[in-house]
Design a protein around this motif. Sequence first.
Motif, short mmCIF file in Angstrom:
data_model
loop_
_atom_site.label_atom_id
_atom_site.label_comp_id
_atom_site.label_asym_id
_atom_site.label_seq_id
_atom_site.Cartn_x
_atom_site.Cartn_y
_atom_site.Cartn_z
N MET A 14 39.74 -29.93 -18.47
CA MET A 14 38.53 -29.17 -18.20
C MET A 14 38.80 -27.67 -18.31
N LEU A 15 39.84 -27.18 -17.62
CA LEU A 15 40.16 -25.76 -17.70
C LEU A 15 40.57 -25.35 -19.10
N LYS A 16 41.25 -26.24 -19.80
CA LYS A 16 41.67 -25.95 -21.16
C LYS A 16 40.45 -25.79 -22.08
N LYS A 17 39.43 -26.63 -21.88
CA LYS A 17 38.21 -26.53 -22.68
C LYS A 17 37.50 -25.20 -22.41
N ILE A 18 37.45 -24.80 -21.15
CA ILE A 18 36.81 -23.54 -20.79
C ILE A 18 37.58 -22.37 -21.41
N HIS A 41 39.46 -22.36 -24.09
CA HIS A 41 39.24 -22.34 -25.54
C HIS A 41 37.83 -21.82 -25.88
N PHE A 42 36.85 -22.16 -25.07
CA PHE A 42 35.49 -21.68 -25.27
C PHE A 42 35.46 -20.15 -25.22
N TYR A 43 36.04 -19.56 -24.19
CA TYR A 43 36.04 -18.11 -24.07
C TYR A 43 36.92 -17.46 -25.12
N PHE A 91 35.46 -14.76 -27.79
CA PHE A 91 35.92 -13.38 -27.93
C PHE A 91 36.50 -13.12 -29.31
N ARG A 92 37.08 -14.10 -29.94
CA ARG A 92 37.58 -13.92 -31.31
C ARG A 92 36.45 -13.68 -32.29
N ALA A 93 35.32 -14.33 -32.06
CA ALA A 93 34.20 -14.21 -32.98
C ALA A 93 33.40 -12.92 -32.79
#
Length: 72
Positions: free
Chosen positions: A1-5, A7-9, A13-15
């Motif tokens: 769950m934390l890993k998904k969050i 990766h989302f952020y 930020f990369r985009a």
Amino acid sequence: MLKKIWHFYRDGFRAMVLGRTLWKIVLIKVAVLLALANFILPDYLNRNFNTAQQRAAHVLDNLTPPGSASGQ
């Protein structure tokens, strides 16, 4: 769950293009405000009042309108 969050952020930020510049400006402004508060502005309360009760009374007297502390 934390890993998904994470990766989302991270991907968000990369985009960002304009967002990175805006975040840099925000962080610079925060750093400047902290520097002002810590190094330039005087520590008025600790310099002029010896106890916490004196400091609290001074703040209460100067930040509240007359009559509000007595319940009126």
